[in-house]
Structures are given as C-alpha cells and as structure tokens.
Design an enzyme around this catalytic site. Sequence first.
Site, PDB file in Angstrom:
ATOM      1  N   GLU A 164       0.807  -1.217   0.000  1.00  0.00           N
ATOM      2  CA  GLU A 164       0.000   0.000   0.000  1.00  0.00           C
ATOM      3  C   GLU A 164       0.849   1.280   0.000  1.00  0.00           C
ATOM      4  O   GLU A 164       0.775   2.100   0.920  1.00  0.00           O
ATOM      5  CB  GLU A 164      -0.962   0.009   1.188  1.00  0.00           C
ATOM      6  CG  GLU A 164      -1.983  -1.105   1.138  1.00  0.00           C
ATOM      7  CD  GLU A 164      -3.010  -1.051   2.251  1.00  0.00           C
ATOM      8  OE1 GLU A 164      -4.058  -1.716   2.117  1.00  0.00           O
ATOM      9  OE2 GLU A 164      -2.777  -0.352   3.260  1.00  0.00           O
ATOM     10  N   GLU A 326      -5.082  -8.640   0.776  1.00  0.00           N
ATOM     11  CA  GLU A 326      -5.711  -8.386   2.074  1.00  0.00           C
ATOM     12  C   GLU A 326      -7.199  -8.173   1.869  1.00  0.00           C
ATOM     13  O   GLU A 326      -7.615  -7.519   0.917  1.00  0.00           O
ATOM     14  CB  GLU A 326      -5.147  -7.135   2.765  1.00  0.00           C
ATOM     15  CG  GLU A 326      -3.777  -7.257   3.356  1.00  0.00           C
ATOM     16  CD  GLU A 326      -3.354  -5.967   4.067  1.00  0.00           C
ATOM     17  OE1 GLU A 326      -4.230  -5.180   4.487  1.00  0.00           O
ATOM     18  OE2 GLU A 326      -2.140  -5.748   4.183  1.00  0.00           O
TER      19      GLU A 326
END
Length: 411
Positions: A164, A326
């Site tokens: 991220e 995720e």
Amino acid sequence: MDHDTFEFGPVPTGWMWGTATAAHQIEGGNVGNDWWDFEHTPGSGTRESSGDACDSWNRWREDLALVRAAGLEAYRFSIEWSRIEPAEGEFSIAALEHYREMLLAAHAMGLRTAVTFHHFTTPRWLAAQGGWANPIVVERFARFVDIAAQHLGDQIDLACTINEPNVVTHAGYVGGIFPPGRPGDLDGFRASSLHMRAAHEAAREALRRGPGDFPIGLTLALPDTVLHEDGSRESAGVRVSDLGPDGPRGELGWLTAGQYLETARDDDFIGIQTYFTEHVDAAGELLPVPPGERVTQMGWPFTPEALGRSVLLASRVAGVPVIVTENGVATEDDAERIEYYTRSLRSLREAMDAGADVRGFFAWSLLDNFEWAMGFEPAFGLVAVDPVSFARSPKPSAAWLGRVAAASRRS
C-alpha cells in the site's frame, strides 16, 4: 443468508488461499524504524506503542502452525527492513537468517510463502534523511531488496515489493496520521508518491535478477469510490472508474491509485486490498458516514461487496492477474466476520465470473494485532492473542475459511 453452507466454487490451478500479517504489527520490539519513533512522539495521535506486539519474533513457529491448522495453504508476511539494515549500509546476517528459517519452516509445513519487503515501516536512519520524500530512497530500497533477495529468494513463492504505497504517502503527508506526520504537505505527498513508484520498479528489477523465480507485484489499497459532486452523501453519486490524471479525481486519483495500476502492467500481478466503499465530494474529501449506518471498529462502512468492484477495476486497468492480498473486517463479533467474508468472497466470485483473472485470496489478518494509529483495539484476526501471555486462540472464522478453501479444491 446461511454462511455455514457458503461455497466459493472452483479455483484455478496455482490459486493461493492464505492469511497475512506485517512485521511491525506482530513481531514486537521493532525499535529501529520510523513507526516506533512515531508511536513515542507526543501529539502524533497514535493511541499506544506497539511494544511487544504479539511477540511473533519469538513465536513465529506457532503462527505458521496456526495457518496450517486452519486449513490454509499460504502465509503472507513482511520482513522488517530496520532489523536487516539497522544502520545505513550495515546488514544483519542474523536477521536474514531468522527470516530464512521462517521460510524453510513454512515450506516444511506445506505452506507457500508470500514475502512483503516494505509494510509501512522505514528504518530510522533513512527517515532522518527525509524518508520517502528524498529521492535517495529509491536506490536505498532497491539495495535492501537486492541483498534480502540474495539471501531469501530461493525460498520465496510470491513477492510483494511495497504494501500500500498510496497509504504510506497519503497518510504520512496529507492526513498526517502516519510518519512523518505532516498533514497537508502536498509537496511531500507528490514527491514521496513518485519515489514509491520508482522504488517499486527498481525493486522489481532487483528481484528478477534472482535467485528464485516467483511472481512479483505491489499491493494497493483500492477502495471502491463513489463521487458525489454535490457533496451530499444522500445523492446517487457516480462510481469512479477512471483513475487517470484527467479523471474525476484528478491528480489525487492518479498519485494514490492510477500510477500504481499503470506500473503494474509490467508486473506479474497486482495485489488488491479493499475493505469498504468510500464516498467523496468533488474535492476528494471523505463524506462522513451517516448516523445509524453499519460501521466496523475502524469506523469504516460495513460494505463487503466493495471487494469485487475494486478487483474488476484493477483487472481492467492493470491488465494483469489480481491477487487479493488483504481483505477482512475489524470486529469483536466473529459471526460478523464470517458474514463479511461470505459477502466479500461472493463479490469476488462475481468479479471472476465477469472476467477478472484472480489468483488468490489472503485474509487480513492471521492475528489480532497492532493496528497502527488505532492501537490494539481493532480485532481483524482469525486468531485472538492474549495481550499479556500472548496465548493464541483460533476463532471459528479460521476454521470456516479453511472449510471454504477445502471445498473450492473439491469443486
């Protein structure tokens, strides 16, 4: 909705059913990085120190066994840069051997390994030089990845360069809730965003030089976004599907998502991490969740179906296979966790049926852990962890996900 009888359906050859963690959130004692400093800086907004976290630096064998016992087949974890390179240019063979031992043990248990090289934490010595806003970070990160890969690469099954990157840059330089804690620093945001992309590309090339032969990509926080030009959450809004610099979110959409989807076209996969649907106004500001709407412990809308929409968007724009690296929900109610996974996985199947090439799913997270600025309160884990004894207690959702995985192999 009967969650106990949920079936995901058949999965393609090579699919990974797994769960994920991050070093700083579970290992404990990671005193050499910028997050440790941030946690101990008055006024940073971080609720508490990561401290001993889940003591996974010492209890990693137990964690691997929990993944296996749940019936999952892959474990995604990160290696802590500040342990491996505690001072600039000084590399710890002991730390590298620690992670190599983990990889070897995972394979001995029949687990596949997914290694993340940067999961939110940057060594203190590099942060002191300006961190991700300093162009030197590109070469420093590539060097670290190259040395780590030389030691570990032959035991890696999947590599995520940076987790991220858009969260690191936006939360650090726009929101100010991550290091370096500089809200509204748009120049820092722009610079760090461009350096993140360049660092990923340099790391990708270092990994491709070997050893090992494994898919390489980055992971991207990609919320399902609905734009309300009138600034009203009550209006219909328009789902954002163009993240280019000329799209409805302009430079912000490009720097936080579009540029990463573009560079992923040269990767082996794109890792997608979606937790909710966000609603924004014309300036890109988040619109508050209306009173009475269902939310998670993070304050996020309870919108599991966001996952399928994000996967379709990423698949269309990047044009490479997608792995859900995720997905999960922060809740103390494990029945609610199973409901969330049921609905998010159903949306993922719908995306696959609509043409998305998806290669795996990793639940966030294996353990209840340190959730950054929110501290230890949010419970994302398939396994509960006692904060004093560190005893692990699998929740029903762990076995449930294992049954879903097993059924998909029989379909």
